[in-house]
Design a protein around this motif. Structure first.
Motif, mmCIF file in Angstrom:
data_model
loop_
_atom_site.group_PDB
_atom_site.id
_atom_site.type_symbol
_atom_site.label_atom_id
_atom_site.label_comp_id
_atom_site.label_asym_id
_atom_site.label_seq_id
_atom_site.Cartn_x
_atom_site.Cartn_y
_atom_site.Cartn_z
ATOM 1 N N ILE A 192 0.837 -1.201 0.000
ATOM 2 C CA ILE A 192 0.000 0.000 0.000
ATOM 3 C C ILE A 192 0.868 1.246 0.000
ATOM 4 O O ILE A 192 0.592 2.222 -0.705
ATOM 5 N N GLU A 193 1.945 1.219 0.786
ATOM 6 C CA GLU A 193 2.847 2.377 0.805
ATOM 7 C C GLU A 193 3.453 2.611 -0.572
ATOM 8 O O GLU A 193 3.498 3.748 -1.063
ATOM 9 N N ASN A 194 3.913 1.538 -1.205
ATOM 10 C CA ASN A 194 4.490 1.677 -2.540
ATOM 11 C C ASN A 194 3.478 2.239 -3.528
ATOM 12 O O ASN A 194 3.793 3.118 -4.345
ATOM 13 N N ASP A 195 2.244 1.721 -3.473
ATOM 14 C CA ASP A 195 1.228 2.152 -4.425
ATOM 15 C C ASP A 195 0.815 3.602 -4.193
ATOM 16 O O ASP A 195 0.500 4.322 -5.147
ATOM 17 N N CYS A 260 -6.791 10.300 -1.528
ATOM 18 C CA CYS A 260 -6.435 8.888 -1.676
ATOM 19 C C CYS A 260 -5.252 8.500 -0.788
ATOM 20 O O CYS A 260 -5.193 7.365 -0.293
ATOM 21 N N ILE A 261 -4.321 9.442 -0.569
ATOM 22 C CA ILE A 261 -3.165 9.126 0.277
ATOM 23 C C ILE A 261 -3.603 8.966 1.723
ATOM 24 O O ILE A 261 -3.189 8.028 2.425
ATOM 25 N N GLU A 262 -4.479 9.856 2.163
ATOM 26 C CA GLU A 262 -4.987 9.755 3.529
ATOM 27 C C GLU A 262 -5.769 8.452 3.713
ATOM 28 O O GLU A 262 -5.680 7.815 4.766
ATOM 29 N N TYR A 263 -6.516 8.071 2.698
ATOM 30 C CA TYR A 263 -7.271 6.814 2.765
ATOM 31 C C TYR A 263 -6.317 5.628 2.884
ATOM 32 O O TYR A 263 -6.550 4.701 3.676
ATOM 33 N N CYS A 264 -5.230 5.660 2.111
ATOM 34 C CA CYS A 264 -4.237 4.588 2.196
ATOM 35 C C CYS A 264 -3.650 4.488 3.602
ATOM 36 O O CYS A 264 -3.425 3.388 4.122
ATOM 37 N N LYS A 265 -3.427 5.634 4.223
ATOM 38 C CA LYS A 265 -2.885 5.630 5.580
ATOM 39 C C LYS A 265 -3.849 4.983 6.564
ATOM 40 O O LYS A 265 -3.438 4.243 7.470
ATOM 41 N N ASP A 300 6.805 1.972 11.851
ATOM 42 C CA ASP A 300 5.995 3.189 11.873
ATOM 43 C C ASP A 300 5.946 3.743 10.454
ATOM 44 O O ASP A 300 6.627 4.706 10.113
ATOM 45 N N TYR A 301 5.123 3.099 9.599
ATOM 46 C CA TYR A 301 5.034 3.514 8.210
ATOM 47 C C TYR A 301 4.474 4.929 8.109
ATOM 48 O O TYR A 301 3.542 5.299 8.802
ATOM 49 N N GLU A 302 5.039 5.684 7.213
ATOM 50 C CA GLU A 302 4.509 6.993 6.887
ATOM 51 C C GLU A 302 4.584 7.134 5.375
ATOM 52 O O GLU A 302 5.661 7.198 4.785
#
Length: 308
Positions: A192-195, A260-265, A300-302
């Motif tokens: 998800i982070e990569n995408d 979309c980035i916030e949703y991925c988080k 701690d993914y960001e």
């Protein structure tokens, strides 16, 4: 990739690629991979050590993990054609294919522990199945997406973990199952982070350019017909790739503004919570390896907002 793993890989290359040109080619591929900041070998090491393992075969298994990932990276680039500068893309295609075959030979030749070949084969088959779904555009919904990345990415992290605990005899089946599930969660969070990063890229590796249906793209497509019709038009073939490239800055800006980035988080956080719950189910493990394992699989993914 550290010197111990590199030494093991060099040994495998010398054993399975005796032709001078092929040997040099494989070494250049490994050197390219070694320049990346990856932790595949460390996943295998930490899994083994935190369970109390002290097998003399551990470094060979760690190197095998790296070799398998390198092989799949090469195949992925050959399919996507989006990394033209990498050595396996610039040398003769026939030589690259021979190098891939030599790597397969090295992997098979080092699967000498009972049952390991069957397990590696099954996990590779799952990852290939996920990759096939990705490149044939079978992902049309979030359910499809999570199924695909569970296979494509989750199976590879599961493989890295398996390469560590497969050297241990008598591992508790519940512990094994928990580790496998935790690895899949880690693969999903990482993918998800990569995408999320890849929809913000301003180069040829942007997923929107290739009309992929990743999690952030699926989120955008839900509202783009009203908010940014050009995205629908591009995915439907009304706009050409050349027109997309001319307007790529606009598409990336819409990705930034769409949420979309916030949703991925948010989705990442759900899988991180699940991974933490799974980690807490494990019995006390050997330190410092358990701490390192947790840093790899429950970090701690960001999601970064700037393309890397």
């Amino acid at each position: 990739m550290d010197e111990i793993v590199l030494s093991e890989l060099d040994r495998m290359v010398d054993e399975y690629a005796r032709d001078a040109t092929l040997n040099a080619t494989l070494r250049s591929f490994i050197a390219e991979k070694a320049s990346e900041k990856t932790s595949w070998a460390e996943m295998t090491r930490c899994t083994h050590r935190m369970l109390g393992g002290r097998s003399p075969e551990l470094e060979r298994h760690a190197a095998l993990t790296e070799l398998i990932i390198l092989l799949l990276d090469i195949v992925d680039d050959l399919q996507d054609r989006d990394s033209p500068g990498r050595p396996w893309m610039t040398c003769e295609p026939a030589v690259t294919l021979n190098a891939v075959l030599a790597m397969f030979a090295a992997i098979l030749g080092n699967c000498d522990r009972q049952g390991i070949g069957i397990r590696i084969g099954g996990l590779l088959a799952r990852s290939i199945q996920g990759q096939q779904a990705d490149i044939t555009d079978k992902v049309q919904s979030e359910e499809d997406y999570f199924h695909m990345i569970s296979d494509k990415s989750g199976a590879l992290m599961q493989l890295a973990v398996y390469m560590g605990y497969s050297l241990l005899d008598g591992i508790d089946s519940d512990v094994q199952e928990t580790l496998d599930q935790l690895a899949v969660c880690g693969g999903i969070v990482s993918q998800i982070e990569n995408d999320a990063r890849d929809v913000l890229r301003l180069d040829f590796k942007n997923d929107l350019l290739h009309k992929k249906h990743t999690l952030p793209v699926l989120f955008m497509l839900e509202d783009s017909h009203a908010e940014f019709p050009a995205l629908d038009e591009y995915y439907e073939g009304v706009l050409s790739q050349e027109q997309f490239v001319d307007r790529q800055q606009e598409f990336v800006q819409y990705a930034r503004d769409s949420g979309c980035i916030e949703y991925c988080k948010v989705v990442q956080a759900l899988y991180k919570d699940k991974a933490n719950e799974l980690y807490d189910l494990l019995p006390p493990m050997q330190e410092p390896w358990a701490g390192k394992f947790r840093e790899i699989f429950v970090p701690d993914y960001e999601v970064r907002y700037n393309a890397s």
